[in-house]
Design a protein around this motif. Structure first.
Motif, PDB file in Angstrom:
ATOM      1  N   SER A   1      15.768 -23.903 -49.386  1.00  0.00           N
ATOM      2  CA  SER A   1      14.392 -24.142 -49.788  1.00  0.00           C
ATOM      3  C   SER A   1      14.381 -24.640 -51.232  1.00  0.00           C
ATOM      4  O   SER A   1      15.104 -24.122 -52.077  1.00  0.00           O
ATOM      5  N   GLY A   2      13.599 -25.666 -51.497  1.00  0.00           N
ATOM      6  CA  GLY A   2      13.501 -26.198 -52.851  1.00  0.00           C
ATOM      7  C   GLY A   2      14.527 -27.276 -53.158  1.00  0.00           C
ATOM      8  O   GLY A   2      14.555 -27.815 -54.267  1.00  0.00           O
ATOM      9  N   SER A   3      15.367 -27.626 -52.183  1.00  0.00           N
ATOM     10  CA  SER A   3      16.406 -28.629 -52.463  1.00  0.00           C
ATOM     11  C   SER A   3      15.892 -30.065 -52.370  1.00  0.00           C
ATOM     12  O   SER A   3      16.620 -31.006 -52.683  1.00  0.00           O
ATOM     13  N   GLY A   4      14.647 -30.240 -51.907  1.00  0.00           N
ATOM     14  CA  GLY A   4      14.060 -31.584 -51.930  1.00  0.00           C
ATOM     15  C   GLY A   4      13.895 -32.235 -50.566  1.00  0.00           C
ATOM     16  O   GLY A   4      13.630 -33.434 -50.484  1.00  0.00           O
ATOM     17  N   LYS A   5      14.010 -31.454 -49.497  1.00  0.00           N
ATOM     18  CA  LYS A   5      13.930 -32.030 -48.146  1.00  0.00           C
ATOM     19  C   LYS A   5      12.552 -32.641 -47.866  1.00  0.00           C
ATOM     20  O   LYS A   5      12.444 -33.763 -47.381  1.00  0.00           O
ATOM     21  N   THR A   6      11.504 -31.884 -48.181  1.00  0.00           N
ATOM     22  CA  THR A   6      10.151 -32.388 -47.930  1.00  0.00           C
ATOM     23  C   THR A   6       9.840 -33.565 -48.850  1.00  0.00           C
ATOM     24  O   THR A   6       9.227 -34.553 -48.434  1.00  0.00           O
ATOM     25  N   THR A   7      10.300 -33.473 -50.089  1.00  0.00           N
ATOM     26  CA  THR A   7      10.130 -34.590 -51.026  1.00  0.00           C
ATOM     27  C   THR A   7      10.739 -35.865 -50.451  1.00  0.00           C
ATOM     28  O   THR A   7      10.104 -36.930 -50.438  1.00  0.00           O
ATOM     29  N   LEU A   8      11.948 -35.727 -49.918  1.00  0.00           N
ATOM     30  CA  LEU A   8      12.633 -36.893 -49.353  1.00  0.00           C
ATOM     31  C   LEU A   8      11.895 -37.423 -48.124  1.00  0.00           C
ATOM     32  O   LEU A   8      11.703 -38.636 -47.957  1.00  0.00           O
TER      33      LEU A   8
HETATM   34  P1  ADP Z   1      12.256 -28.285 -49.688  1.00  0.00           P
HETATM   35  O1  ADP Z   1      11.399 -29.015 -48.710  1.00  0.00           O
HETATM   36  O2  ADP Z   1      13.708 -28.590 -49.567  1.00  0.00           O
HETATM   37  O3  ADP Z   1      12.016 -26.809 -49.650  1.00  0.00           O
HETATM   38  P2  ADP Z   1      10.613 -29.620 -51.704  1.00  0.00           P
HETATM   39  O4  ADP Z   1      10.919 -31.051 -51.506  1.00  0.00           O
HETATM   40  O5  ADP Z   1       9.343 -29.134 -51.139  1.00  0.00           O
HETATM   41  O6  ADP Z   1      11.855 -28.748 -51.171  1.00  0.00           O
HETATM   42  O7  ADP Z   1      10.621 -29.283 -53.257  1.00  0.00           O
HETATM   43  C1  ADP Z   1      11.724 -29.576 -54.088  1.00  0.00           C
HETATM   44  C2  ADP Z   1      11.404 -29.103 -55.498  1.00  0.00           C
HETATM   45  O8  ADP Z   1      10.402 -29.947 -56.069  1.00  0.00           O
HETATM   46  C3  ADP Z   1      10.871 -27.699 -55.576  1.00  0.00           C
HETATM   47  O9  ADP Z   1      11.408 -27.079 -56.715  1.00  0.00           O
HETATM   48  C4  ADP Z   1       9.376 -27.892 -55.716  1.00  0.00           C
HETATM   49  O10 ADP Z   1       8.800 -26.829 -56.411  1.00  0.00           O
HETATM   50  C5  ADP Z   1       9.285 -29.182 -56.484  1.00  0.00           C
HETATM   51  N1  ADP Z   1       8.072 -29.945 -56.144  1.00  0.00           N
HETATM   52  C6  ADP Z   1       7.780 -30.484 -54.939  1.00  0.00           C
HETATM   53  N2  ADP Z   1       6.616 -31.149 -54.973  1.00  0.00           N
HETATM   54  C7  ADP Z   1       6.141 -31.039 -56.245  1.00  0.00           C
HETATM   55  C8  ADP Z   1       4.975 -31.516 -56.934  1.00  0.00           C
HETATM   56  N3  ADP Z   1       4.058 -32.258 -56.308  1.00  0.00           N
HETATM   57  N4  ADP Z   1       4.833 -31.192 -58.243  1.00  0.00           N
HETATM   58  C9  ADP Z   1       5.765 -30.459 -58.892  1.00  0.00           C
HETATM   59  N5  ADP Z   1       6.887 -29.987 -58.290  1.00  0.00           N
HETATM   60  C10 ADP Z   1       7.083 -30.265 -56.998  1.00  0.00           C
END
Ligand code: ADP
Ligand code: MG
Length: 235
Positions: free
Chosen positions: A52-59
């Motif tokens: 969790s927090g590794s950037g999967k959703t971001t990607l």
């Molecule tokens: P995962 O899906 O792997 O759990 P995320 O992609 O959701 O991880 O988040 C990766 C990191 O980026 C986390 O530390 C999260 O807190 C941070 N993050 C994600 N979206 C935002 C945002 N809009 N603003 C600030 N930080 C963000």
């Protein structure tokens, strides 16, 4: 379905090239992606795993053209989305990308059938055409008998199967799923995954699936993770 036929013939349907994304949280700058690259071919399913927090959703949100990256390029069917106008990019997203989320996000006031018809009607298809395709897709996920049920009357697994059918309603080239079985018990997760892979293979979609389920990840064509902001293959 696509208005974007200018891409290369045999290009991967999804490609991320040197994508970077940072967030500022207060005074801290967080580099989530730093030169992340990947590609997914037609009919291929790749798993994206990691803590969790590794950037999967971001990607996934960048791949799905929901968020623009700070740097790098996203290609859908060989078309560089980063170079399109916002309206063309919106069309590319609508026509060529399907999403499945952890919680189905179906419209509660509409039947299973209507939930699959609506995205098609939004692209201009008439009611009868949309209904015919919705019926076929419900058949593919084994739910023709539930066509008239609203989401609230379906089980969690059935809701996700409808969401999978909806995600491919407009025949997208790329299918992105963010923990689609994360909310389900193991047996139901297996069943939902079975339908997700069957529909990916049958439609020749390129699928990228975030999952915490090791068993499911092992059943995909390869497993990717994010390390040091880069995508690496771990099997
Ligand atoms: P995962 O899906 O792997 O759990 P995320 O992609 O959701 O991880 O988040 C990766 C990191 O980026 C986390 O530390 C999260 O807190 C941070 N993050 C994600 N979206 C935002 C945002 N809009 N603003 C600030 N930080 C963000
Ligand atoms: Mg996530």
């Amino acid at each position: 379905m696509s208005d974007f036929q200018d891409g290369q013939e045999n290009a991967p349907l999804l490609e991320l090239r040197d994508v970077s994304q940072s967030y500022s949280q207060g005074t801290i700058n967080l580099d989530v992606l730093m030169g992340a690259s990947l590609n997914v071919l037609a009919g291929e399913m790749k798993a994206l795993v990691g803590p969790s927090g590794s950037g999967k959703t971001t990607l996934l949100n960048i791949a799905g053209l929901l968020d623009p990256p700070n740097a790098g390029d996203v290609f859908i069917g060989g078309v560089n989305a980063s170079k399109l106008s916002p309206s063309k990019r919106g069309l590319l997203r609508r026509n060529d990308i399907g999403f499945v989320f952890q919680f189905h996000r179906l419209l509660p006031e509409f039947s299973a059938m209507e939930n699959i018809m609506i995205p098609q009607m939004l692209t201009g298809l008439d009611r009868d055409e949309a209904a015919t395709r919705a019926d076929q897709l419900l058949g593919m996920v084994g739910l023709q008998a539930r066509a008239d049920f609203r989401p609230g009357l379906l089980s969690g697994g059935e809701q996700q199967r409808v969401a999978i059918a909806r995600s491919v309603a407009n025949a997208p080239r790329v299918l992105l799923a963010d923990e689609p079985t994360g909310n389900l018990d193991p047996d139901t997760a297996k069943d939902v995954f079975y339908h997700l892979s069957a529909i990916t293979r049958a439609t020749g979609t390129a699928a990228l699936v975030v999952t915490h389920n090791q068993q499911l990840a092992l059943n995909m064509d390869s497993i990717l993770t994010i390390e040091g902001g880069k995508v690496i293959s771990i099997g």
